[in-house]
Design a protein around this motif. Structure first.
Motif, short mmCIF file in Angstrom:
data_model
loop_
_atom_site.label_atom_id
_atom_site.label_comp_id
_atom_site.label_asym_id
_atom_site.label_seq_id
_atom_site.Cartn_x
_atom_site.Cartn_y
_atom_site.Cartn_z
N THR A 262 -28.75 41.62 -55.59
CA THR A 262 -27.50 40.85 -55.57
C THR A 262 -26.76 41.17 -56.86
O THR A 262 -27.38 41.43 -57.90
CB THR A 262 -27.72 39.33 -55.48
OG1 THR A 262 -28.30 38.85 -56.70
CG2 THR A 262 -28.60 38.96 -54.29
N SER A 263 -25.44 41.15 -56.79
CA SER A 263 -24.63 41.45 -57.97
C SER A 263 -23.22 40.93 -57.79
O SER A 263 -22.73 40.78 -56.65
CB SER A 263 -24.59 42.97 -58.21
OG SER A 263 -23.86 43.27 -59.39
N ASN A 264 -22.56 40.66 -58.90
CA ASN A 264 -21.13 40.37 -58.87
C ASN A 264 -20.31 41.65 -58.80
O ASN A 264 -19.11 41.61 -58.54
CB ASN A 264 -20.71 39.56 -60.10
CG ASN A 264 -21.39 38.20 -60.16
OD1 ASN A 264 -21.96 37.82 -61.16
ND2 ASN A 264 -21.34 37.46 -59.05
N PHE A 265 -20.96 42.79 -59.04
CA PHE A 265 -20.29 44.09 -59.02
C PHE A 265 -20.52 44.79 -57.70
O PHE A 265 -21.61 44.71 -57.12
CB PHE A 265 -20.82 45.00 -60.13
CG PHE A 265 -20.56 44.52 -61.52
CD1 PHE A 265 -19.28 44.25 -61.96
CD2 PHE A 265 -21.61 44.36 -62.42
CE1 PHE A 265 -19.04 43.83 -63.26
CE2 PHE A 265 -21.39 43.93 -63.72
CZ PHE A 265 -20.10 43.66 -64.14
N ASP A 266 -19.52 45.55 -57.23
CA ASP A 266 -19.76 46.51 -56.17
C ASP A 266 -20.41 47.74 -56.80
O ASP A 266 -20.70 47.76 -58.01
CB ASP A 266 -18.48 46.85 -55.42
CG ASP A 266 -17.40 47.47 -56.32
OD1 ASP A 266 -17.70 47.83 -57.47
OD2 ASP A 266 -16.24 47.57 -55.86
N TYR A 267 -20.65 48.79 -56.00
CA TYR A 267 -21.30 49.98 -56.54
C TYR A 267 -20.54 50.55 -57.74
O TYR A 267 -21.14 50.91 -58.76
CB TYR A 267 -21.39 51.07 -55.46
CG TYR A 267 -22.53 50.93 -54.47
CD1 TYR A 267 -23.65 50.14 -54.73
CD2 TYR A 267 -22.49 51.63 -53.25
CE1 TYR A 267 -24.68 50.03 -53.82
CE2 TYR A 267 -23.52 51.53 -52.33
CZ TYR A 267 -24.61 50.73 -52.61
OH TYR A 267 -25.64 50.64 -51.71
#
Length: 310
Positions: A262-267
């Motif tokens: 999970t992340s707040n960033f896209d790739y």
């Protein structure tokens, strides 16, 4: 001192004792469970067997069956908490065997399930998540849950399955979905490990001093299903990125072990985050290597919606 047999004979001869005895006997023999047991075994049970087993029968009717009189396992009224009596024939007597009650079975299964889900610095509410409690109030959330369920349904150790890279704003339920996946896998007797990435990297630094780094790294590398929660929220050093994260992902890529993020960033955002080390050095090639492994291991899934933490 008066002998016990003499005392019992005196009690048996008293009118008050006889009255209480007959009342208790009627209560026992009219109990529906006792009547059913005697009817089912009428060819093997004699009147003398019943008379000789009255105390066992009384022990039986004094306890709860199928948790009918117990609101919870903690408030079990039975002689042995979590175990219910069952009438059996043993020789020329009616006896009692004890087996786990439904509440005890559910408790034991839940504990067994919990042991299948390991976690490092993950909040308890995440570990209690389930698919049934997930909100489906946006197309992206619906898609993410559908893909998560498909993963669980199709999971097998011999299969080559990609995990999910769940990204989106704060509080949209990315971590909660990881918990739901972990619990659903546990129901299928599949072990998983959820790791809160920022705290894990802090612990890794401390492990250099107590020589426990290798054991922690091995546990994360080899988890049947690994879930790295909130990647990109950590302060990443070149060493942490290359020697820790890179080592974990390389092993899992070679072994085709399912890995979730999970992340707040896209790739693209995560690529930028990994490019600049703690010292501010720009290391595009090393970041690209990490991202190549992440992309190999996952499918990107956007989750949008309202912030559920507010």
């Amino acid at each position: 001192m008066e002998k016990i047999n003499d005392t019992l004979r005196k009690l048996a001869g008293s009118g008050d004792f006889k009255k209480r005895y007959e009342t208790m006997k009627n209560e026992i023999l009219n109990h529906p469970d006792v009547r059913h047991f005697i009817d089912m075994n009428r060819n093997q049970i004699s009147r003398s067997m019943i008379e000789g087993s009255l105390m066992k029968l009384y022990e039986y009717i004094s306890q709860s069956k199928e948790c009918r009189q117990c609101p919870s396992l903690d408030h079990c009224k039975n002689m042995m908490q979590g175990f219910e009596p069952n009438l059996v024939l043993r020789g020329n007597t009616i006896d009692i065997d004890y087996h786990r009650c439904p509440n005890k079975v559910m408790y034991d299964e839940r504990k067994k399930t919990e042991t299948l889900i390991q976690s490092i610095y993950v909040p308890k509410d995440i570990l209690k998540a389930s698919f049934s409690s997930l909100g489906l109030d946006s197309p992206s959330r619906l898609k993410a849950v559908r893909m998560a369920k498909e993963f669980v349904e199709n999971y097998a150790p011999e299969n080559e399955q990609k995990g999910l890279y769940l990204y989106g704003k704060f509080g949209v339920g990315k971590s909660y979905l990881l918990g739901a996946i972990a619990n659903e896998l546990a129901e299928n007797k599949v072990s998983s490990l959820i790791v809160y990435v920022p705290e894990f990297f802090r612990e890794v630094k401390q492990s250099l001093q107590d020589q426990s780094l290798n054991s922690k790294l091995e546990a994360v590398k080899k988890a049947p299903v690994l879930m790295l929660d909130d990647i990109g929220a950590e302060t990443m050093s070149s060493w942490g990125r290359d020697e820790i994260l890179g080592t974990i992902l390389q092993f899992r890529m070679l072994e085709n072990l399912p890995t979730f993020f999970t992340s707040n960033f896209d790739y693209d955002g995560l690529t930028h985050h990994l490019t600049y080390s703690q010292r501010g050095e720009e290391e595009k090639l090393k970041a690209a290597r990490i991202m190549e492994r992440i992309k190999y291991l996952t499918q990107p899934v956007l989750i949008d919606g309202n912030n559920r933490r507010q």
